[in-house]
Design a protein around this motif. Structure first.
Motif, PDB file in Angstrom:
ATOM      1  N   UNK A 333     -48.743  47.860 -78.357  1.00  0.00           N
ATOM      2  CA  UNK A 333     -50.005  47.794 -77.613  1.00  0.00           C
ATOM      3  C   UNK A 333     -50.209  49.111 -76.857  1.00  0.00           C
ATOM      4  N   UNK A 334     -51.367  49.725 -77.075  1.00  0.00           N
ATOM      5  CA  UNK A 334     -51.712  50.951 -76.336  1.00  0.00           C
ATOM      6  C   UNK A 334     -52.858  50.589 -75.396  1.00  0.00           C
ATOM      7  N   UNK A 335     -52.673  50.870 -74.110  1.00  0.00           N
ATOM      8  CA  UNK A 335     -53.689  50.486 -73.124  1.00  0.00           C
ATOM      9  C   UNK A 335     -54.488  51.712 -72.693  1.00  0.00           C
ATOM     10  N   UNK A 336     -55.806  51.626 -72.890  1.00  0.00           N
ATOM     11  CA  UNK A 336     -56.705  52.707 -72.442  1.00  0.00           C
ATOM     12  C   UNK A 336     -57.796  52.024 -71.621  1.00  0.00           C
ATOM     13  N   UNK A 337     -57.375  51.436 -70.502  1.00  0.00           N
ATOM     14  CA  UNK A 337     -58.268  50.541 -69.741  1.00  0.00           C
ATOM     15  C   UNK A 337     -58.967  51.243 -68.580  1.00  0.00           C
ATOM     16  N   UNK A 338     -59.191  52.521 -68.711  1.00  0.00           N
ATOM     17  CA  UNK A 338     -59.937  53.233 -67.673  1.00  0.00           C
ATOM     18  C   UNK A 338     -59.036  53.907 -66.661  1.00  0.00           C
ATOM     19  N   UNK A 339     -59.690  54.536 -65.692  1.00  0.00           N
ATOM     20  CA  UNK A 339     -58.947  55.292 -64.682  1.00  0.00           C
ATOM     21  C   UNK A 339     -59.453  54.915 -63.303  1.00  0.00           C
ATOM     22  N   UNK A 340     -58.579  55.070 -62.309  1.00  0.00           N
ATOM     23  CA  UNK A 340     -58.986  54.769 -60.932  1.00  0.00           C
ATOM     24  C   UNK A 340     -58.738  55.998 -60.056  1.00  0.00           C
ATOM     25  N   UNK A 341     -59.538  56.079 -58.980  1.00  0.00           N
ATOM     26  CA  UNK A 341     -59.434  57.218 -58.081  1.00  0.00           C
ATOM     27  C   UNK A 341     -58.080  57.215 -57.353  1.00  0.00           C
ATOM     28  N   UNK A 342     -57.471  58.374 -57.214  1.00  0.00           N
ATOM     29  CA  UNK A 342     -56.200  58.486 -56.472  1.00  0.00           C
ATOM     30  C   UNK A 342     -56.516  58.522 -54.972  1.00  0.00           C
ATOM     31  N   UNK A 343     -55.869  57.657 -54.230  1.00  0.00           N
ATOM     32  CA  UNK A 343     -56.125  57.596 -52.778  1.00  0.00           C
ATOM     33  C   UNK A 343     -55.440  58.757 -52.056  1.00  0.00           C
ATOM     34  N   UNK A 344     -56.083  59.219 -51.007  1.00  0.00           N
ATOM     35  CA  UNK A 344     -55.494  60.329 -50.236  1.00  0.00           C
ATOM     36  C   UNK A 344     -54.307  59.822 -49.410  1.00  0.00           C
ATOM     37  N   UNK A 345     -53.232  60.613 -49.374  1.00  0.00           N
ATOM     38  CA  UNK A 345     -52.053  60.162 -48.619  1.00  0.00           C
ATOM     39  C   UNK A 345     -52.170  60.426 -47.110  1.00  0.00           C
ATOM     40  N   UNK A 346     -53.250  59.896 -46.495  1.00  0.00           N
ATOM     41  CA  UNK A 346     -53.403  60.043 -45.043  1.00  0.00           C
ATOM     42  C   UNK A 346     -52.307  59.268 -44.330  1.00  0.00           C
ATOM     43  N   UNK A 347     -51.817  59.776 -43.217  1.00  0.00           N
ATOM     44  CA  UNK A 347     -50.895  58.945 -42.438  1.00  0.00           C
ATOM     45  C   UNK A 347     -51.722  57.891 -41.680  1.00  0.00           C
TER      46      UNK A 347
END
Ligand code: FAD
Length: 428
Positions: A333-347
């Protein structure tokens, strides 16, 4: 890493720090260089320059024209134009005479690497794991150690692949994301006649199917949620959505209406290139002539709801269809289910000062600045994190220098780059 200490134990100080050195922040760094002598540094977790490297292979093409490079739309005389890359690398005539309708994606990555080297501001191998505020700006840490401080911050964190819940219980040798297909292929040599599913009806899903077909797989099942595998609308009118004048128009709408219009226009960008679909249909027809059946079965309208690892080693996928629920037994199974935004590593302290909307997204102003309870004019800007305020150009490459110019005009509080787009026949 090229970081040097400032002395007295403090990390080096910059006017602007960019987190991420993808096209968004490279465009910013390119324009920045021409407008100020202030110092800027970019930090990226990659070991070297690259652009979606695991998804690049010969034959994959750009969805954007060559003029949409890091600088040309606002500064066509800049030294980092794509045209200058072609001339200085000696490829100009070879590329022109190859008569590509769309550029090879590998060429765009090479262009970015060339520009990165000339800029000389990227610190590689630096995954920023925390961003905090200090008395006079921001401090970023890599591996828990402060590496730099700045007046302003620009986030260009990009996206990462989505791992759907149903994949988590499966054997990782058999179920993997599209980004891993290239490294997995040699290990699948003995399985080419066994059924393999690709889940995801977008461009990445299509490219996985093409790659499997080209590698000799003979039972590929391509599943996608939409009613059919849609191609991009690249008509003149659809391209009007990718102009500064349209982004400006969107800014004037109320939030609900804007969201509705952006959702309605998504297939002008979030879809498959028509040439890719043609390649699939022609490859599948060639397969029919040799095998007596199609090697690829297209299964649109399927929403995968669960997956189960069976005792015989196969994977059973369950999905909904417009009619009855359906099951597919596959070996891989190959999953190409989209992408999500990377969250900023704010403290925690900084995160609490950021303003979020009702959907939990950071509030991004028309000039790409984030609304936050800040101190003394220190600004945070963010690219690629405001789809529902800036529209489809938010994530793509089509307006890179325009976005960077808007940020620089705002950061330095003067019109360094006039953004003009008045000759438009459309009245929105
Ligand atoms: C395969 C693929 C092909 C695409 N093709 C096109 C196209 O042809 N035309 C188009 O308009 N759009 C295309 N897109 C969409 C979009 O334009 C690109 O994703 C583009 O790369 C976005 O640029 P970016 O700089 O915002 O993000 P990215 O290119 O994703 O760069 C983000 C960078 O941030 C770094 N990073 C993330 N978190 C950290 C951290 N904590 N510390 C340090 N570094 C960090 C990452 O290593 C990465 O290098 C494509 C997308 C994909 C996935």
């Amino acid at each position: 890493m090229t970081i040097t200490e400032r002395g007295n134990g403090h990390p080096p100080r910059y006017h602007t720090i960019g987190i991420g050195a993808g096209p968004s922040n490279l465009s910013l760094a390119a324009l920045y260089k021409g407008v100020t002598t202030e110092k800027l540094a970019l930090f990226d977790s990659r070991p070297v320059a690259g652009w979606h490297t695991p998804l690049l292979y010969p034959g994959v093409r750009m969805q954007t024209g060559w003029m949409k490079d890091l600088v040309s739309l606002v500064d066509p005389r800049h030294e980092l134009t794509f045209l200058n890359y072609l001339v200085t690398s000696g490829r100009l005539y070879a590329l022109i005479n190859s008569q590509f309708d769309a550029l090879p994606r590998i060429e765009y990555e090479r262009y970015l690497a060339w520009a990165t080297e000339r800029l000389g501001v990227v610190n590689f191998d630096c995954r920023v794991d925390s961003i905090s505020i200090t008395d006079d700006g921001f401090e970023v840490c890599v591996d828990g150690t402060p590496v730099a401080q700045s007046e302003h911050l620009v986030l260009g964190l990009g996206t990462r692949p989505v791992w759907p819940e149903y994949v988590r219980g499966l054997d990782r040798e058999q179920a993997f994301i599209a980004d891993e297909l290239g490294v997995r292929l040699p290990g699948l040599e003995a399985s080419k006649a066994e059924p393999i599913a690709v889940v995801g009806g977008g461009q990445t899903g299509l490219e996985c199917v093409l790659r499997l077909l080209g590698s000799g797989f003979t039972d590929i099942r391509w599943l996608g949620r939409n009613q059919w595998f849609r191609s991009i609308d690249d008509s003149p009118m659809a391209n009007e959505l990718y102009r500064p004048s349209h982004i400006q128009f969107l800014q004037g709408l109320n939030r609900g209406k804007r969201r509705e219009m952006i959702v309605d226009s998504r297939y002008s960008g979030d879809a498959i290139t028509p040439g890719g679909l043609r390649a699939l249909y022609q490859g599948n027809y060639d397969g029919l002539l040799t095998l007596g059946r199609f090697p690829v079965t297209l299964l649109p309208g399927r929403d995968v709801t669960s997956a189960e690892q069976l005792a015989d080693g196969n994977i059973r996928l369950r999905c909904t269809t417009p009619e009855m629920p359906e099951e597919h037994e596959v070996r891989h199974l190959v999953v190409a289910a989209g992408r999500e935004h990377v969250q900023a590593p704010f403290d925690d302290d900084l995160r609490e000062r950021i303003d979020y909307d009702d959907d939990g997204e950071m509030l991004v102003e028309p000039d790409y600045s984030i609304r936050w309870k800040g101190m003394n004019g220190h600004r945070i800007f963010s690219f690629n994190a405001s789809r529902y305020s800036h529209g489809l150009t938010n994530a793509g490459l089509t307006q890179l220098p325009v976005r960077a110019a808007i940020v620089l005009n705002s950061m330095f509080d003067r019109e360094i780059y006039p953004i003009s787009d008045e000759l438009c026949a459309v009245k929105w």
